[in-house]
Write an enzyme that holds these catalytic residues in place. Structure first.
Site, mmCIF file in Angstrom:
data_model
loop_
_atom_site.group_PDB
_atom_site.id
_atom_site.type_symbol
_atom_site.label_atom_id
_atom_site.label_comp_id
_atom_site.label_asym_id
_atom_site.label_seq_id
_atom_site.Cartn_x
_atom_site.Cartn_y
_atom_site.Cartn_z
ATOM 1 N N LYS A 129 28.604 -21.649 10.515
ATOM 2 C CA LYS A 129 28.372 -23.024 10.066
ATOM 3 C C LYS A 129 26.961 -23.400 10.461
ATOM 4 O O LYS A 129 26.393 -22.849 11.390
ATOM 5 C CB LYS A 129 29.360 -23.977 10.741
ATOM 6 C CG LYS A 129 29.569 -25.267 9.993
ATOM 7 C CD LYS A 129 30.554 -25.079 8.855
ATOM 8 C CE LYS A 129 30.704 -26.308 8.017
ATOM 9 N NZ LYS A 129 31.892 -26.200 7.137
ATOM 10 N N ASP A 169 28.723 -28.953 2.727
ATOM 11 C CA ASP A 169 29.702 -29.626 3.585
ATOM 12 C C ASP A 169 29.309 -31.114 3.522
ATOM 13 O O ASP A 169 28.637 -31.520 2.566
ATOM 14 C CB ASP A 169 29.668 -29.068 5.021
ATOM 15 C CG ASP A 169 30.884 -29.476 5.857
ATOM 16 O OD1 ASP A 169 31.935 -28.834 5.740
ATOM 17 O OD2 ASP A 169 30.790 -30.458 6.625
#
Ligand code: NDP
Ligand code: 2IT
Length: 448
Positions: A129, A169
């Site tokens: 991430k 995201d």
């Protein structure tokens, strides 16, 4: 410490000590570890090879300066992150989040979740991430472009179709992916489509990727309801958030005959007893990039509750799709009292541990995020497949693949939970099944 096996508790304590102040990361690690006692009891080789300790330590963490200029020529400095957590199953894969609240602990919790989520999809992708504390809200397109170009100037050297493949995201949608991919393409002088996912359709993107997280979460709910001999037809639903995941969860719920009566953003929620007008929601959020409060200016029958708690709205199905820890124990108890029978986490870790416990004790079907929202990253992997074969698939074919993947994930979680003696516990089912896939690959690959 309640809930942790005696072999695992010291590992958890060590994680907390080695990663001070990263509360969300501790929370995510603890939730997985609470499921693993029964696995380590059965499989001594996991302790011998220190698999859990190794999974909790990212393979690589990159933190970098992101300087950029706004439209007035003023200079700003943000912080960029990429945590490459685990590559046992494939190249690092996971989204980028741009939000002012982002710090290392956010990215580590999301990266940790991503390892198991990606494993559950059955696709060959590792976990990662990234993101930044940059706030895109109120910034012009030019400012967002300059920020993305500066961010990619550093990140590019760490990426690659076989190395690390980011996506979107919170705060990163197709606009940002375009600027990031454009910068990468210029830096590397290669049209390496498979280096990033969530691309536009004319430049290497996949049909259904935009819809996939929300659609996937609804497919997951449908599977959970099937087990209870129920379906979605005619159900009253609440979906929090009004971003990418919330919009397409709402769309699929409506397609399957359910009625979504409320949605939200970080400032308040909208209640529309006739059902949310999806076209209006898309116009406000996707086209105008406005606030959800504007909905009631154009639909006067609807009500906007400033700073309200969306979980006050009675529903049978809830899909929290905004952000972490947005639904606490009190919210859960209210939902249960109002007749909620199923919850699927569209967001990552939106329900607090107290809320999860309340749902499970009340017999609410609870689809944990790493399973329920895995449709997004799974379709990212389908985008990578299309890029690798220089092909592009139809909407129908891609959506069918997504439907099958979600049904497979549901079955895997359900059957794993039953096999380990916790029938209907999707949290344990997802954690154990995801963990075992990663652990088996790590054992096979040796001490690396
Ligand atoms: P978007 O940026 O498109 O939308 C985010 C939504 O959540 C907005 O309505 C936003 O409101 C709200 N929100 C964000 N931060 C907060 C906060 N701190 N408090 C309250 N509300 C907040 O993001 P996505 O829809 O892509 O992501 C939503 C969730 O789904 C995240 O948890 C993400 O990690 C998860 N997810 C996303 C996937 C994807 O493919 N995009 C895949 C799997 C999970 P506001 O505009 O007011 O900030
Ligand atoms: O949380 C997630 O799974 C995502 N934001 C999507 C990741 C991806 O690589 O598509």
């Amino acid at each position: 410490m309640a809930g942790l096996d005696e072999r695992i508790e010291p590992i958890y304590r060590d994680v907390v000590k080695r990663n001070p102040g990263e509360d969300e990361f501790h929370q995510a690690v603890r939730e997985v570890m609470e499921s693993l006692g029964i696995v380590v009891a059965k499989r001594p080789e996991l302790a011998e090879h220190k698999i859990i300790e190794r999974i909790c330590e990212p393979e690589r963490q990159i933190i970098f300066r992101v300087p950029w200029q706004d439209d007035n020529g003023d200079v700003h400095v943000n912080r960029g992150f990429r945590v490459q957590f685990n590559s046992a199953l494939g190249p690092y894969k996971g989204g980028l989040r741009f939000h002012p609240s982002v710090y290392l602990g956010t990215i580590k919790f999301l990266g940790f979740e991503q390892i198991f989520k990606n494993a559950l999809t059955g696709m060959p992708i590792g976990g990662a991430k990234g993101g930044s504390d940059f706030n895109p809200r109120g910034r012009s397109d030019d400012e967002v472009m300059r920020f993305c170009q500066s961010f990619m100037t550093e990140l590019a050297r760490h990426l690659g179709e076989y190395r690390d493949v980011p996506a979107g995201d919170i705060g990163v949608g197709q606009r940002e992916i375009g600027y990031l991919f454009g910068a990468y393409k210029r830096i590397t002088n290669q049209y390496e489509s498979g280096v990033i996912t969530g691309k536009g359709l004319s430049w290497g993107g996949s049909l259904v990727r935009k819809e996939s997280t929300g659609f996937g979460a609804v497919y997951f709910v449908r599977e959970m309801l099937k087990i209870r001999n129920e379906d979605l037809e005619g159900r009253t639903c609440v979906v929090s958030g009004s971003g990418n995941v919330a919009i397409y969860a709402t769309e699929k719920l409506q397609q399957l005959g359910a009625k979504v009566v409320a949605c939200s953003d970080s400032e308040g929620y909208v209640y529309d007893e006739h059902g949310i007008d999806l076209n209006l929601m898309k116009q406000i959020k996707e086209v105008e990039r406005g606030r959800i409060s504007e909905y009631v200016e154009r639909r006067t029958n609807a009500r906007y509750v400033d700073e309200g708690v969306i979980w006050d709205v009675p529903c049978e199905v809830a899909i929290p799709s905004a952000t972490q820890n947005e639904l606490n124990g009190n919210d859960a108890r209210k939902l249960i009292k109002n007749g909620c029978i199923a919850v699927a986490e569209g967001a990552n870790m939106p329900a607090t541990p107290d809320a999860v416990r309340a749902f499970q004790e009340a017999g609410v079907s609870f689809g944990v995020g790493k399973a329920a929202n895995a449709g997004g990253v799974a379709t990212s992997a389908l985008e990578m497949q299309q890029n690798a074969s220089r092909d592009s698939w139809s909407f129908e074919y891609t959506e069918e693949r997504l439907e099958h993947i979600m049904a497979d994930i549901h079955r895997l979680c359900y059957e794993t939970a039953a096999e380990y003696g916790f029938p209907g516990d999707y949290v344990r089912g997802a954690n154990i099944a995801g963990f075992e896939r990663v652990a088996d690959a790590m054992l096979a690959l040796g001490l690396v």
